[in-house]
Scaffold this motif. Structure first.
Motif, PDB file in Angstrom:
ATOM      1  N   PRO A 187       0.809  -1.273  -0.030  1.00 11.97           N
ATOM      2  CA  PRO A 187      -0.188   0.147  -0.071  1.00 11.97           C
ATOM      3  C   PRO A 187       0.905   1.145  -0.057  1.00 11.97           C
ATOM      4  CG  PRO A 187      -0.614  -1.310   2.068  1.00 11.97           C
ATOM      5  CD  PRO A 187       0.760  -2.312   1.160  1.00 11.97           C
ATOM      6  N   ASP A 198      -2.532   9.030   1.564  1.00  9.82           N
ATOM      7  CA  ASP A 198      -4.042   8.983   1.134  1.00  9.82           C
ATOM      8  C   ASP A 198      -4.050   8.351  -0.425  1.00  9.82           C
ATOM      9  OD1 ASP A 198      -5.134   9.775   3.443  1.00  9.82           O
ATOM     10  OD2 ASP A 198      -5.028  12.034   2.639  1.00  9.82           O
ATOM     11  N   TYR A 199      -5.025   7.651  -0.675  1.00 10.02           N
ATOM     12  CA  TYR A 199      -5.343   7.476  -1.982  1.00 10.02           C
ATOM     13  C   TYR A 199      -5.998   8.613  -2.814  1.00 10.02           C
ATOM     14  CZ  TYR A 199      -4.286   2.379  -0.848  1.00 10.02           C
ATOM     15  OH  TYR A 199      -3.670   1.291  -0.879  1.00 10.02           O
ATOM     16  N   GLN A 244      -6.763   2.560  -6.701  1.00  4.50           N
ATOM     17  CA  GLN A 244      -5.685   1.511  -7.049  1.00  4.50           C
ATOM     18  C   GLN A 244      -5.862   0.398  -6.097  1.00  4.50           C
ATOM     19  OE1 GLN A 244      -1.764   3.360  -5.771  1.00  4.50           O
ATOM     20  NE2 GLN A 244      -3.040   4.991  -5.113  1.00  4.50           N
ATOM     21  N   ALA A 270      -6.973  -0.796  -2.611  1.00  4.95           N
ATOM     22  CA  ALA A 270      -7.701   0.365  -1.979  1.00  4.95           C
ATOM     23  C   ALA A 270      -9.047  -0.429  -1.611  1.00  4.95           C
ATOM     24  CB  ALA A 270      -7.864   1.421  -2.869  1.00  4.95           C
ATOM     25  N   GLN A 300     -11.758   8.663  -8.825  1.00  2.00           N
ATOM     26  CA  GLN A 300     -11.357   9.677  -7.670  1.00  2.00           C
ATOM     27  C   GLN A 300     -12.942   9.781  -6.935  1.00  2.00           C
ATOM     28  OE1 GLN A 300     -10.206  12.889  -9.881  1.00  2.00           O
ATOM     29  NE2 GLN A 300      -7.983  12.793  -8.776  1.00  2.00           N
ATOM     30  N   ILE A 342     -12.368   6.715  -0.622  1.00  2.00           N
ATOM     31  CA  ILE A 342     -11.109   5.724  -1.176  1.00  2.00           C
ATOM     32  C   ILE A 342     -10.245   5.540   0.032  1.00  2.00           C
ATOM     33  CG2 ILE A 342      -9.214   5.240  -2.675  1.00  2.00           C
ATOM     34  CD1 ILE A 342     -10.455   7.344  -4.566  1.00  2.00           C
ATOM     35  N   LYS A 383      -7.501   3.131   2.594  1.00  2.00           N
ATOM     36  CA  LYS A 383      -6.440   1.857   2.972  1.00  2.00           C
ATOM     37  C   LYS A 383      -7.094   0.810   3.292  1.00  2.00           C
ATOM     38  CE  LYS A 383      -1.983   4.482   3.556  1.00  2.00           C
ATOM     39  NZ  LYS A 383      -0.930   4.218   4.295  1.00  2.00           N
TER      40      LYS A 383
END
Length: 167
Positions: free
Chosen positions: A87, A91-92, A96, A99, A142, A163, A165
């Protein structure tokens, strides 16, 4: 006794090697949890094989032994081809691999999906394999994006609402 486990010429019960399970043509991306699951599965299969080989006088162990050996070959091949995806830090910004994606469907029903490797996938638990149509629709989206997911029953629009982790 299953014909696949007898020799045609003499009728003995020598086990035959089962055909290997098909291996996906997709890259074998795995999460850390997915790689640990593959290793645990291989270890469990090795233990099963030892136990089943110890029962060598028991003809009913031949088929389970052949299945365990075939499954171990699969697990070992998947471990050998595994590409660990760790990971990202922070933040994401986009969906991806790895996620957890929160979505709302057209009717306002919420769902959460985690994008994982094929061997780790469990749709009932919200773990979606990266090559699946749902994951492909979500990847790179997004928060606020609306994606189209082609299902057998028709097109569904999903709004990405979060989104994060994986835990």
């Amino acid at each position: 006794m299953n014909k696949a486990f007898t020799k045609e010429d003499d009728g003995s019960t020598a086990p035959q090697r089962l055909d290997d399970l098909p291996i996906s043509q997709h890259p074998n991306h795995v999460t850390p949890a997915g790689l640990a699951q593959l290793h645990a599965r291989a270890e469990a299969l090795e233990a099963d094989i030892v136990r089943l080989r110890a029962a060598k006088d028991d003809a009913s162990a031949l088929y389970p032994l052949a299945v365990a050996e075939r499954d171990l070959r699969y697990a070992e091949a998947r471990i050998a081809s595994a590409m660990l995806v760790t990971p990202p830090e922070g933040d994401y910004p986009r969906v991806q691999f790895g996620a957890v994606v929160g979505v709302l469907d057209e009717d306002g029903h919420a769902a959460s999906y985690t994008i994982v490797g094929e061997d780790e996938a469990d749709p009932d638990a919200g773990l979606i394999g990266a090559p699946s149509p749902l994951a492909r629709a979500l990847l790179e989206a997004q928060v606020g994006d609306v994606v189209e997911w082609q299902r057998p029953s028709g097109m569904v629009e999903l709004e990405v609402v979060s989104i994060t982790k994986a835990p």
